[in-house]
Design a protein around this motif. Sequence first.
Motif, PDB file in Angstrom:
ATOM      1  N   GLY A  12       0.909  -1.221  -0.185  1.00 32.83           N
ATOM      2  CA  GLY A  12      -0.146   0.057  -0.025  1.00 32.83           C
ATOM      3  C   GLY A  12       0.855   1.377   0.112  1.00 32.83           C
ATOM      4  N   MET A  13       1.898   1.354   0.798  1.00 34.71           N
ATOM      5  CA  MET A  13       2.823   2.785   0.959  1.00 34.71           C
ATOM      6  C   MET A  13       3.669   2.546  -0.189  1.00 34.71           C
ATOM      7  SD  MET A  13       1.846   4.166   3.541  1.00 34.71           S
ATOM      8  CE  MET A  13       3.020   5.580   3.511  1.00 34.71           C
ATOM      9  N   LYS A  14       4.048   1.313  -0.821  1.00 36.43           N
ATOM     10  CA  LYS A  14       4.855   1.585  -1.920  1.00 36.43           C
ATOM     11  C   LYS A  14       4.302   2.033  -3.171  1.00 36.43           C
ATOM     12  CE  LYS A  14       8.912  -0.070  -0.811  1.00 36.43           C
ATOM     13  NZ  LYS A  14       9.988   0.652  -0.809  1.00 36.43           N
ATOM     14  N   ASN A  15       2.649   1.647  -3.082  1.00 37.06           N
ATOM     15  CA  ASN A  15       1.971   2.026  -4.212  1.00 37.06           C
ATOM     16  C   ASN A  15       1.769   3.808  -4.057  1.00 37.06           C
ATOM     17  OD1 ASN A  15       0.091   2.169  -6.131  1.00 37.06           O
ATOM     18  ND2 ASN A  15      -1.586   1.436  -5.098  1.00 37.06           N
ATOM     19  N   ILE A  16       1.554   4.030  -2.780  1.00 38.38           N
ATOM     20  CA  ILE A  16       1.396   5.598  -2.858  1.00 38.38           C
ATOM     21  C   ILE A  16       2.992   6.224  -3.117  1.00 38.38           C
ATOM     22  CG2 ILE A  16       1.633   7.443  -0.994  1.00 38.38           C
ATOM     23  CD1 ILE A  16      -0.280   5.858   0.692  1.00 38.38           C
ATOM     24  N   GLU A  17       4.166   5.672  -2.980  1.00 36.61           N
ATOM     25  CA  GLU A  17       5.478   5.999  -3.202  1.00 36.61           C
ATOM     26  C   GLU A  17       5.327   6.394  -4.398  1.00 36.61           C
ATOM     27  OE1 GLU A  17      10.025   5.562  -1.827  1.00 36.61           O
ATOM     28  OE2 GLU A  17       8.617   4.212  -0.847  1.00 36.61           O
ATOM     29  N   LEU A  18       5.023   4.985  -5.278  1.00 35.94           N
ATOM     30  CA  LEU A  18       5.148   5.299  -6.677  1.00 35.94           C
ATOM     31  C   LEU A  18       4.587   6.273  -7.403  1.00 35.94           C
ATOM     32  CD1 LEU A  18       4.666   1.219  -7.409  1.00 35.94           C
ATOM     33  CD2 LEU A  18       6.812   3.051  -8.565  1.00 35.94           C
ATOM     34  N   ARG A  19       3.237   6.371  -6.876  1.00 30.98           N
ATOM     35  CA  ARG A  19       2.364   7.567  -7.503  1.00 30.98           C
ATOM     36  C   ARG A  19       2.884   9.108  -7.295  1.00 30.98           C
ATOM     37  NH1 ARG A  19      -2.071   4.976  -9.360  1.00 30.98           N
ATOM     38  NH2 ARG A  19      -2.552   3.088  -8.575  1.00 30.98           N
ATOM     39  N   VAL A  20       3.335   9.115  -5.910  1.00 32.11           N
ATOM     40  CA  VAL A  20       4.200  10.421  -5.667  1.00 32.11           C
ATOM     41  C   VAL A  20       5.299  10.738  -6.832  1.00 32.11           C
ATOM     42  CG1 VAL A  20       5.224  11.853  -3.739  1.00 32.11           C
ATOM     43  CG2 VAL A  20       3.228  10.631  -3.286  1.00 32.11           C
ATOM     44  N   LEU A  21       6.054   9.591  -6.906  1.00 31.60           N
ATOM     45  CA  LEU A  21       7.247   9.744  -7.483  1.00 31.60           C
ATOM     46  C   LEU A  21       6.650  10.068  -8.910  1.00 31.60           C
ATOM     47  CD1 LEU A  21      10.304   9.242  -7.804  1.00 31.60           C
ATOM     48  CD2 LEU A  21       9.973   6.980  -8.569  1.00 31.60           C
ATOM     49  N   TYR A  22       5.785   9.352  -9.438  1.00 29.52           N
ATOM     50  CA  TYR A  22       5.315   9.831 -10.894  1.00 29.52           C
ATOM     51  C   TYR A  22       4.829  11.127 -10.985  1.00 29.52           C
ATOM     52  CZ  TYR A  22       2.435   9.660 -15.140  1.00 29.52           C
ATOM     53  OH  TYR A  22       1.519  10.144 -16.083  1.00 29.52           O
ATOM     54  N   LEU A  23       4.396  11.687  -9.861  1.00 26.73           N
ATOM     55  CA  LEU A  23       4.102  13.244  -9.908  1.00 26.73           C
ATOM     56  C   LEU A  23       5.007  14.040  -9.614  1.00 26.73           C
ATOM     57  CD1 LEU A  23       0.426  12.854  -8.475  1.00 26.73           C
ATOM     58  CD2 LEU A  23       0.761  13.262 -10.808  1.00 26.73           C
ATOM     59  N   LYS A  24       6.312  13.603  -9.333  1.00 31.71           N
ATOM     60  CA  LYS A  24       7.302  14.345  -8.952  1.00 31.71           C
ATOM     61  C   LYS A  24       7.059  15.423  -7.784  1.00 31.71           C
ATOM     62  CE  LYS A  24       9.639  14.811 -13.407  1.00 31.71           C
ATOM     63  NZ  LYS A  24       9.752  13.252 -13.517  1.00 31.71           N
ATOM     64  N   GLY A  25       6.363  14.520  -6.771  1.00 32.06           N
ATOM     65  CA  GLY A  25       6.066  15.226  -5.552  1.00 32.06           C
ATOM     66  C   GLY A  25       6.937  15.123  -4.318  1.00 32.06           C
ATOM     67  N   VAL A  26       6.369  15.296  -3.042  1.00 29.20           N
ATOM     68  CA  VAL A  26       6.837  14.834  -1.905  1.00 29.20           C
ATOM     69  C   VAL A  26       5.819  14.692  -0.783  1.00 29.20           C
ATOM     70  CG1 VAL A  26       8.928  16.186  -2.180  1.00 29.20           C
ATOM     71  CG2 VAL A  26       7.033  17.367  -1.148  1.00 29.20           C
ATOM     72  N   TYR A  27       6.063  13.956   0.136  1.00 30.54           N
ATOM     73  CA  TYR A  27       5.140  13.656   1.133  1.00 30.54           C
ATOM     74  C   TYR A  27       5.828  13.283   2.619  1.00 30.54           C
ATOM     75  CZ  TYR A  27       5.933   8.565   0.900  1.00 30.54           C
ATOM     76  OH  TYR A  27       6.560   7.195   1.173  1.00 30.54           O
ATOM     77  N   LYS A  28       5.095  13.395   3.551  1.00 28.30           N
ATOM     78  CA  LYS A  28       5.363  13.323   5.021  1.00 28.30           C
ATOM     79  C   LYS A  28       4.226  12.310   5.631  1.00 28.30           C
ATOM     80  CE  LYS A  28       8.236  13.422   8.447  1.00 28.30           C
ATOM     81  NZ  LYS A  28       9.329  12.599   8.540  1.00 28.30           N
ATOM     82  N   ILE A  29       4.403  11.408   6.382  1.00 27.84           N
ATOM     83  CA  ILE A  29       3.489  10.647   6.981  1.00 27.84           C
ATOM     84  C   ILE A  29       3.835  10.588   8.738  1.00 27.84           C
ATOM     85  CG2 ILE A  29       2.012   8.458   7.320  1.00 27.84           C
ATOM     86  CD1 ILE A  29       2.139   8.191   4.566  1.00 27.84           C
TER      87      ILE A  29
END
Length: 255
Positions: free
Chosen positions: A217-234
């Motif tokens: 699940g988290m890898k899925n999120i990370e892949l999509r964030v990477l695709y959008l060239k974004g950053v995130y923090k949980i």
Amino acid sequence: MEKWLDPKTIAIWIIIAAVMVSLLTVSIVKLVYINVKRQVESKLKESRLQLEYQKKLMETSVVVQERERARVAADLHDSLIGKLTILRLKNQIEYNFDETDRLLEESINEARRVSHDLSPPMLDDIELCDLIENMVEAWKKHLSILFHKDIRTATPHPGDVKLQVTRILQELIVNCNKHAEATAVFIGIRITDNCISMVVRDNGKGFDVEAMSQGLGMKNIELRVLYLKGVYKIKSGEKGTTSVFVFDLKNRNKS
């Protein structure tokens, strides 16, 4: 004539000075070589780690896609095909218009839901916030969801951006419901010409972010964030989990 003016003495000092300069030059060259070598090795190591990381993400992407296919297959088999089978059996025994109509309506709704999960209809025409609201509506049967939007632009977003942001949010809500066992979720989104910011906060029991980061699940999120060239923090704790995402659309459009 003074001793230090003696040609032999001068020659000795010249030789000593030349040796010292040579040693100093060799030392400097060696230090520079060692420093450059370390930098090159560090960059090579960083490149190898990056390649390994990208490889793991690609492997995760394949696993995630297979998981999604399995989920869709299960939805079709358990829900849609099951209802159609019941409908066929009932009609073979005794035709009942009301029962047939009810099962057909449920089957159509199931087919529509599966189709929407695969690819939201009219993706290019619907706004991101409307897409999120449609997705959130289905979850309100299980969670108390407050959705706040702050829209500061009329510029439409590409379909892939809207789809990826929505998929990230879907995965987060699944985590809230399944792992954090939350009962209430706040979703805040701000949209400007250059940026999409999203905050998701729940009242669940929290979870180990480090351990969860290895899950699909988290890898899925990370892949999509990477695709959008974004950053995130949980950040997660006993009082709930807060997830913050920032997608810089201006820099993404330049790439």
